[in-house]
Write a protein that holds these residues in place. Structure first.
Motif, PDB file in Angstrom:
ATOM      1  N   ARG A 109       8.387  -4.908  25.146  1.00 22.02           N
ATOM      2  CA  ARG A 109       9.522  -5.282  24.153  1.00 22.02           C
ATOM      3  C   ARG A 109       9.156  -4.849  22.806  1.00 22.02           C
ATOM      4  N   TYR A 110      10.117  -4.093  22.130  1.00 19.09           N
ATOM      5  CA  TYR A 110       9.976  -3.790  20.918  1.00 19.09           C
ATOM      6  C   TYR A 110      10.909  -4.587  20.092  1.00 19.09           C
ATOM      7  N   LYS A 111      10.429  -5.526  19.341  1.00 22.08           N
ATOM      8  CA  LYS A 111      11.321  -6.428  18.422  1.00 22.08           C
ATOM      9  C   LYS A 111      11.578  -5.599  17.219  1.00 22.08           C
ATOM     10  N   LEU A 112      12.890  -5.687  17.108  1.00 22.62           N
ATOM     11  CA  LEU A 112      13.461  -5.281  15.399  1.00 22.62           C
ATOM     12  C   LEU A 112      13.751  -6.335  14.680  1.00 22.62           C
ATOM     13  N   ILE A 113      13.060  -6.369  13.665  1.00 26.77           N
ATOM     14  CA  ILE A 113      13.149  -7.568  12.662  1.00 26.77           C
ATOM     15  C   ILE A 113      14.119  -6.965  11.503  1.00 26.77           C
ATOM     16  N   ASN A 114      14.958  -7.997  11.131  1.00 35.46           N
ATOM     17  CA  ASN A 114      16.065  -7.810  10.146  1.00 35.46           C
ATOM     18  C   ASN A 114      16.858  -6.545  10.266  1.00 35.46           C
ATOM     19  N   ALA A 115      17.424  -6.526  11.861  1.00 39.91           N
ATOM     20  CA  ALA A 115      18.140  -5.103  11.919  1.00 39.91           C
ATOM     21  C   ALA A 115      19.715  -5.588  11.649  1.00 39.91           C
ATOM     22  N   TRP A 116      20.200  -4.224  11.130  1.00 39.13           N
ATOM     23  CA  TRP A 116      21.682  -4.269  11.210  1.00 39.13           C
ATOM     24  C   TRP A 116      22.359  -2.872  11.474  1.00 39.13           C
ATOM     25  N   PRO A 117      23.462  -2.897  11.905  1.00 39.13           N
ATOM     26  CA  PRO A 117      24.044  -1.543  12.292  1.00 39.13           C
ATOM     27  C   PRO A 117      24.397  -0.674  11.100  1.00 39.13           C
ATOM     28  N   LYS A 118      23.944   0.546  10.993  1.00 32.68           N
ATOM     29  CA  LYS A 118      24.339   1.462   9.990  1.00 32.68           C
ATOM     30  C   LYS A 118      25.593   2.271  10.326  1.00 32.68           C
ATOM     31  N   SER A 119      25.630   2.710  11.411  1.00 36.26           N
ATOM     32  CA  SER A 119      26.877   3.566  11.874  1.00 36.26           C
ATOM     33  C   SER A 119      27.139   3.537  13.499  1.00 36.26           C
ATOM     34  N   LEU A 120      28.532   3.607  13.824  1.00 36.72           N
ATOM     35  CA  LEU A 120      28.882   3.610  15.077  1.00 36.72           C
ATOM     36  C   LEU A 120      29.516   4.779  15.248  1.00 36.72           C
ATOM     37  N   GLU A 121      29.135   5.726  16.303  1.00 36.77           N
ATOM     38  CA  GLU A 121      29.737   6.827  16.564  1.00 36.77           C
ATOM     39  C   GLU A 121      30.513   7.041  17.931  1.00 36.77           C
ATOM     40  N   ILE A 122      31.700   7.383  18.159  1.00 38.64           N
ATOM     41  CA  ILE A 122      32.480   7.645  19.582  1.00 38.64           C
ATOM     42  C   ILE A 122      32.368   8.909  19.660  1.00 38.64           C
ATOM     43  N   SER A 123      31.781   9.166  20.993  1.00 40.06           N
ATOM     44  CA  SER A 123      31.709  10.635  21.230  1.00 40.06           C
ATOM     45  C   SER A 123      33.122  11.260  21.328  1.00 40.06           C
ATOM     46  N   THR A 124      32.903  12.595  21.329  1.00 42.17           N
ATOM     47  CA  THR A 124      34.229  13.568  21.272  1.00 42.17           C
ATOM     48  C   THR A 124      35.493  13.265  22.317  1.00 42.17           C
ATOM     49  N   LEU A 125      36.592  13.098  21.689  1.00 37.92           N
ATOM     50  CA  LEU A 125      37.835  12.966  22.629  1.00 37.92           C
ATOM     51  C   LEU A 125      38.427  13.986  22.859  1.00 37.92           C
ATOM     52  N   LYS A 126      38.464  14.628  24.059  1.00 40.51           N
ATOM     53  CA  LYS A 126      38.925  16.038  24.213  1.00 40.51           C
ATOM     54  C   LYS A 126      39.905  15.945  25.375  1.00 40.51           C
ATOM     55  N   ALA A 127      40.958  16.296  25.499  1.00 37.70           N
ATOM     56  CA  ALA A 127      41.923  16.569  26.612  1.00 37.70           C
ATOM     57  C   ALA A 127      41.403  17.427  27.569  1.00 37.70           C
ATOM     58  N   GLY A 128      41.396  16.726  28.802  1.00 37.51           N
ATOM     59  CA  GLY A 128      40.962  17.646  29.843  1.00 37.51           C
ATOM     60  C   GLY A 128      39.420  17.306  30.205  1.00 37.51           C
ATOM     61  N   GLU A 135      29.213   5.327  23.073  1.00 40.68           N
ATOM     62  CA  GLU A 135      29.204   4.913  21.740  1.00 40.68           C
ATOM     63  C   GLU A 135      27.831   4.910  21.196  1.00 40.68           C
ATOM     64  N   LYS A 136      27.484   5.620  19.979  1.00 43.59           N
ATOM     65  CA  LYS A 136      26.240   5.548  19.660  1.00 43.59           C
ATOM     66  C   LYS A 136      26.147   4.719  18.318  1.00 43.59           C
ATOM     67  N   LEU A 137      25.192   3.701  18.342  1.00 42.02           N
ATOM     68  CA  LEU A 137      24.927   2.603  17.460  1.00 42.02           C
ATOM     69  C   LEU A 137      23.762   2.918  16.775  1.00 42.02           C
ATOM     70  N   SER A 138      24.014   3.227  15.305  1.00 45.51           N
ATOM     71  CA  SER A 138      22.525   3.287  14.616  1.00 45.51           C
ATOM     72  C   SER A 138      22.445   2.157  14.129  1.00 45.51           C
ATOM     73  N   ILE A 139      20.987   1.880  14.234  1.00 49.04           N
ATOM     74  CA  ILE A 139      20.330   0.460  13.727  1.00 49.04           C
ATOM     75  C   ILE A 139      19.416   0.513  12.882  1.00 49.04           C
ATOM     76  N   THR A 140      19.698   0.117  11.697  1.00 43.19           N
ATOM     77  CA  THR A 140      18.381   0.363  10.590  1.00 43.19           C
ATOM     78  C   THR A 140      17.676  -1.148  10.675  1.00 43.19           C
ATOM     79  N   TYR A 141      16.274  -1.277  10.706  1.00 39.95           N
ATOM     80  CA  TYR A 141      15.557  -2.266  10.619  1.00 39.95           C
ATOM     81  C   TYR A 141      14.155  -2.229   9.691  1.00 39.95           C
ATOM     82  N   GLU A 142      13.711  -3.380   9.339  1.00 41.38           N
ATOM     83  CA  GLU A 142      12.686  -3.555   8.341  1.00 41.38           C
ATOM     84  C   GLU A 142      11.422  -3.417   8.900  1.00 41.38           C
ATOM     85  N   SER A 143      11.069  -3.826  10.223  1.00 47.83           N
ATOM     86  CA  SER A 143      10.055  -3.503  10.733  1.00 47.83           C
ATOM     87  C   SER A 143      10.067  -3.558  12.353  1.00 47.83           C
ATOM     88  N   VAL A 144       9.130  -3.274  13.149  1.00 48.26           N
ATOM     89  CA  VAL A 144       9.055  -3.337  14.641  1.00 48.26           C
ATOM     90  C   VAL A 144       7.847  -3.922  14.915  1.00 48.26           C
TER      91      VAL A 144
END
Length: 147
Positions: A109-128, A135-144
């Motif tokens: 178990r990797y405990k992330l301390i005081n973490a909050w989301p920096k960005s949320l990226e949805i993969s490319t939407l492409k017809a066909g 979805e990719k969530l970038s989480i920044t944290y103060e310590s682990v």
């Protein structure tokens, strides 16, 4: 049967847990690391030679990216919305990235301390395209901490 003392785990089963909510549909975790500054102490030895000694410095904050398939679960969106509107009391959370063995038992178990989301990226939407939307969530944290 749990892993034997020197058996390695296969990185195929892991999850994300924040506020006692477990998300096991995570498909990728990247950037998880523990790091600290390096302090260089430059000095002369007793016999007059120049020497550099490296010492451990302050721990560094980190950033991890978790990826999951796009679902109707909006917990990622709600979490990033809290941080975007400055509600940092509710946005800053402690949570864990959990690695499971073949039988679904947690082994690390990797405990992330005081973490909050920096960005949320949805993969490319492409017809066909027939690939899974993610979805990719970038989480920044103060310590682990590792358990």
């Amino acid at each position: 049967m749990p892993l034997a003392e020197f058996d390695s785990s296969v990185g195929h089963s892991f999850g994300l847990e924040f506020d006692s909510v477990l998300i096991r549909q995570i498909t990728e975790v990247s950037g998880l690391k523990m790091e600290q500054d390096v302090i260089e102490l430059k000095q002369n030895t007793a016999d007059g030679k120049y020497a550099i000694k490296k010492l451990p410095g302050r721990p560094k904050a980190g950033e991890v990216t978790v990826t999951r398939g796009l679902t109707e679960d909006n917990s990622f969106e709600q979490w990033i919305k809290d941080s975007r509107f400055g509600k940092m009391v509710s946005a800053r959370r402690n949570g864990s990235i959990i690695v499971y063995d073949y039988e679904g038992m947690p082994i690390k178990r990797y405990k992330l301390i005081n973490a909050w989301p920096k960005s949320l990226e949805i993969s490319t939407l492409k017809a066909g395209d027939t690939s899974v939307l993610t979805e990719k969530l970038s989480i920044t944290y103060e310590s682990v901490e590792v358990d």
